[in-house]
Design an enzyme around this catalytic site. Structure first.
Site, PDB file in Angstrom:
ATOM      1  N   GLY A   2       0.828  -1.215   0.000  1.00 51.83           N
ATOM      2  CA  GLY A   2       0.000   0.000   0.000  1.00 51.83           C
ATOM      3  C   GLY A   2       0.854   1.254   0.000  1.00 51.83           C
TER       4      GLY A   2
ATOM      5  CB  ILE B 157      -2.962  -3.073  -6.715  1.00 55.20           C
ATOM      6  CG1 ILE B 157      -3.821  -2.180  -5.826  1.00 55.20           C
ATOM      7  CG2 ILE B 157      -2.821  -4.458  -6.119  1.00 55.20           C
ATOM      8  CD1 ILE B 157      -5.280  -2.602  -5.783  1.00 55.20           C
ATOM      9  NE  ARG B 158      -3.620   2.967  -5.026  1.00 57.15           N
ATOM     10  CZ  ARG B 158      -3.881   3.801  -4.034  1.00 57.15           C
ATOM     11  NH1 ARG B 158      -4.638   4.851  -4.235  1.00 57.15           N
ATOM     12  NH2 ARG B 158      -3.397   3.605  -2.820  1.00 57.15           N
TER      13      ARG B 158
ATOM     14  CG  ASP C 194      -3.852  -8.373  -5.851  1.00 57.54           C
ATOM     15  OD1 ASP C 194      -4.197  -8.109  -4.686  1.00 57.54           O
ATOM     16  OD2 ASP C 194      -4.648  -8.755  -6.740  1.00 57.54           O
TER      17      ASP C 194
ATOM     18  CE1 TYR D 121     -10.171   0.612   8.089  1.00 59.87           C
ATOM     19  CE2 TYR D 121     -11.070   1.732  10.010  1.00 59.87           C
ATOM     20  CZ  TYR D 121     -10.020   1.472   9.158  1.00 59.87           C
ATOM     21  OH  TYR D 121      -8.807   2.068   9.379  1.00 59.87           O
TER      22      TYR D 121
ATOM     23  CB  ILE E 143      -3.419   9.729   9.597  1.00 60.30           C
ATOM     24  CG1 ILE E 143      -3.365   8.476  10.480  1.00 60.30           C
ATOM     25  CG2 ILE E 143      -2.009  10.223   9.271  1.00 60.30           C
ATOM     26  CD1 ILE E 143      -2.601   8.616  11.765  1.00 60.30           C
TER      27      ILE E 143
END
Ligand code: AKB
Length: 322
Positions: free
Chosen positions: A8, A35-36, A53, A142, A172
């Site tokens: 991430g 994944i980006r 991934d 979540y 954050i």
């Protein structure tokens, strides 16, 4: 920490953590994964980047075999508000993704950092000064995935001796990379809108109190926790953590000290308000302070000033380069 893998790494926390780790441990020692593809050239060019991934265990194995990391910061996750619109995806990424990473950490003998959240608490948890050990019955998907994450990280520690460590982050606040799909995102947006338009329409109620933390403190907390003496970590999965606490009304008053024309208005989003209402008003992070010496540096005043300065500089740089 000799070789570190960050999942991430393109996200709000991951991008800044990657830079901080590269600065401290060496550029080639930190493998950014996501994944980006990073749109930020600095992130792409300042060290190794791998497409990863977390839902694909073979993918993880391949990256681990190539890079031989000894520490993983697993930041790939779906946040609270998106999690309510896509609960299935939240479970897949936050639980199955974590499970795959835990298995890789076990097989390759890695330490693991896992970000938990104030989202692990629910309406039946004491709301004020929420203790480290208390009722965890979250109402959001979540929250359910984060409680599951804490439990499974603890299980791997007890069962396999895996060095897993985690923090229950509050909201954050940062200016480099936008957060995506959280309930506390207003506390970032408000600064950008204050500078650009001198006004902000807030989706949470004006007296909605939540704990918050400025990004430099959050980054330092993760690194300090991972460097802490393991013998002292009694609550390793995961520590309550906080720095400051405010409501939309209070942060807007603070912004007004710097931008007197700033106006806040309210258009409540019932979905995000319900999530915020189910979370603590304030949390007690004394275990983190006692067990590994946590100490925040930024309060509401110093954070507000720094955010406004840094965003203004950022906008001025962008205007210049056009
Ligand atoms: C969110 O709002 O979803 C996150 C969190 C507090 O975990 N920022």
């Amino acid at each position: 920490m000799k070789k570190i893998l960050v999942t991430g790494a393109v996200g709000q926390i991951g991008s800044e953590l990657t830079f901080a780790l590269r600065k401290k441990y060496g550029e080639d020692k930190v493998i950014a994964t996501d994944i980006r593809m990073p749109s930020d050239r600095d992130l792409r060019d300042s060290g190794p980047f791998e497409f990863l991934d977390c839902l694909d265990p073979h993918h993880i194995t391949r990256v681990m075999q190539i890079h031989k990391a000894d520490t993983i910061f697993h930041l790939a996750a779906v946040l609270s508000a998106i999690g309510e619109t896509k609960p299935n995806q939240a479970w897949q990424v936050n639980v199955n993704g974590l499970y795959n990473i835990l298995e890789a950490a076990r097989q390759y003998h890695c330490s693991l950092f896992f970000p938990s959240s104030i989202g692990v608490f629910g309406n039946s948890t004491p709301k004020q000064n929420t203790p480290q050990e208390t009722i965890q019955r979250p109402l959001t998907m979540y929250g359910v995935t984060k409680v599951t994450g804490e439990l499974i990280c603890n299980y791997y520690h007890k069962k396999f001796g895996l060095d897993s460590r985690g923090l229950r982050f509050p909201g954050i606040i940062s200016y480099e990379t936008e957060p995506g799909g959280g309930t506390t995102d207003y506390a970032v947006d408000i600064f950008f809108e204050a500078i650009k338009h001198k006004s902000y329409t807030c989706y949470l109620e004006k007296n909605c109190s939540l704990d918050m933390m400025y990004m430099p403190d959050a980054i330092r907390a993760m690194i300090e926790l991972m460097e802490a003496d393991p013998d002292n970590l009694k609550h390793r999965n995961a520590y309550n953590l906080t720095a400051t606490n405010f409501t939309p009304a209070k942060i807007s008053e603070e912004i007004k000290k710097h931008i007197p024309e700033f106006e806040i208005s309210y258009q409540i989003d019932p979905a995000r308000q319900a999530i915020a209402d189910s979370w603590p008003d304030s949390i007690d992070d004394s275990c983190a302070r006692k067990e590994w010496g946590w100490n925040h540096k930024y309060g509401i005043e110093s954070m507000t000033k720094d955010m406004l300065d840094k965003i203004s500089e950022k906008i001025a740089r962008a205007d210049k380069s056009q």
